[in-house]
Design a protein around this motif. Structure first.
Motif, mmCIF file in Angstrom:
data_model
loop_
_atom_site.group_PDB
_atom_site.id
_atom_site.type_symbol
_atom_site.label_atom_id
_atom_site.label_comp_id
_atom_site.label_asym_id
_atom_site.label_seq_id
_atom_site.Cartn_x
_atom_site.Cartn_y
_atom_site.Cartn_z
ATOM 1 N N HIS A 112 0.810 -1.226 0.000
ATOM 2 C CA HIS A 112 0.000 0.000 0.000
ATOM 3 C C HIS A 112 0.840 1.270 0.000
ATOM 4 C CE1 HIS A 112 -3.493 -2.551 0.657
ATOM 5 N NE2 HIS A 112 -2.924 -3.046 1.739
ATOM 6 N N SER A 113 2.111 1.156 -0.351
ATOM 7 C CA SER A 113 2.980 2.333 -0.376
ATOM 8 C C SER A 113 2.996 2.965 -1.767
ATOM 9 C CB SER A 113 4.408 1.959 0.034
ATOM 10 O OG SER A 113 4.997 1.095 -0.937
ATOM 11 N N LEU A 114 3.205 4.275 -1.777
ATOM 12 C CA LEU A 114 3.363 5.038 -3.022
ATOM 13 C C LEU A 114 4.851 5.232 -3.247
ATOM 14 C CD1 LEU A 114 2.251 6.839 -5.322
ATOM 15 C CD2 LEU A 114 2.153 8.721 -3.654
ATOM 16 N N SER A 115 5.374 4.665 -4.315
ATOM 17 C CA SER A 115 6.819 4.737 -4.543
ATOM 18 C C SER A 115 7.232 6.134 -4.979
ATOM 19 C CB SER A 115 7.244 3.723 -5.613
ATOM 20 O OG SER A 115 6.827 4.153 -6.899
ATOM 21 N N ALA A 116 8.470 6.473 -4.715
ATOM 22 C CA ALA A 116 8.999 7.774 -5.118
ATOM 23 C C ALA A 116 8.985 7.918 -6.629
ATOM 24 C CB ALA A 116 10.430 7.940 -4.576
ATOM 25 N N LYS A 117 9.247 6.826 -7.337
ATOM 26 C CA LYS A 117 9.272 6.894 -8.800
ATOM 27 C C LYS A 117 7.887 7.218 -9.357
ATOM 28 C CE LYS A 117 11.941 4.105 -11.092
ATOM 29 N NZ LYS A 117 12.525 2.889 -11.746
#
Length: 266
Positions: A19-24
């Motif tokens: 459920h994380s939003l990646s930096a990319k």
């Protein structure tokens, strides 16, 4: 094509499995937005569990939530449009869940209610916590402050497979959709991600040819088919890939980043 709206599903698409939003993904979305593209999170989640990701991106805008049942502006948390359900139309599904021991919740635009809050098992508490939701005790229709938009049945995949088989034998007045391995949603017959995205495009005066949509599951097919460019994730079922015009990398490989680079920022 100069795409003016980009609609992004969240779980299984924009977000990694944790459920994380990646930096990319985040950096590429911000770059697209800086070029005038409207980014619309289009999800089965509620506004409560969607808007924090828009905050994380440092953006304001429109989110299409509850699989299209509620379109909400982040500024002021205003409901712009919603598909309401007559409460009595949900009673057969509630009876079925109670008789078969299937967990269910009832959703208004901003709140989620469960049948037995005190008896909620730790696994369900953890699941709601992952989606930033604090469930409330269902007070009965007469005690509900807002109109219902969605009833969600949830459980292990095998259980939901069996429930889906049984519900397919029913004659439905509502939209019945498998929205994930663990979820089945009952909504207004016109409530879909595709119909909500179409309404937004009309509101903006933008032709569908200038709409790009990315998703990964059956509840994303209507928006993938509506958009001028519909893209499926590599982790999508075959039927979803077949409905799309292109397939990008999986959610854990930042497929949203790759798709935006290819179609919007190249």
């Amino acid at each position: 094509m100069n795409y003016r709206i980009v609609a992004l599903d969240m779980d299984g698409t924009l977000l990694h499995d944790d459920h994380s939003l990646s930096a990319k993904n985040a950096d590429t979305i911000r770059e697209a937005a800086s070029q005038g593209i409207e980014i619309v999170l289009c999800t089965g989640r509620s506004p409560i569990s969607t808007l924090p990701y828009l905050d994380e991106l440092g953006m304001e805008g429109i989110v299409i939530t509850h699989n299209g049942a509620a379109t909400v502006a982040s500024k002021g948390r205003r409901v712009l449009h919603q598909f309401e359900i007559e409460p009595m139309g949900l009673e057969p599904y509630i009876r079925y869940c109670r008789e078969h021991g299937v967990h269910f919740d009832i959703n208004t635009a901003f709140d989620l209610y469960v049948d037995k809050l005190e008896g909620l098992n730790p696994e369900m508490h953890d699941l709601y916590g992952q989606f930033l939701i604090k469930p409330k005790q269902f007070p009965g229709w007469e005690g509900l402050k807002d109109v219902p938009l969605k009833l969600t049945m949830s459980g292990l995949k095998d259980q939901m497979d069996e429930v889906e088989k049984e519900l397919k034998l029913w004659k439905h007045e509502h939209n019945f959709i498998r929205s994930g391995d663990y979820f089945i949603d009952i909504m207004h017959r016109d409530a879909t991600k595709g119909s909500a995205l179409r309404e937004l495009a009309v509101m903006r005066g933008i032709p569908r040819e200038q709409v790009l949509a990315i998703g990964n599951y059956f509840n994303d097919m209507t928006m993938i088919q509506f958009a001028g460019m519909g893209i499926a994730m590599d982790n999508s079922p075959l039927e979803v890939k077949a409905a799309a015009q292109d397939v990008t990398l999986s959610n854990n490989e930042d497929g949203v980043h790759e798709a935006l680079r290819k179609h919007c920022l190249s």
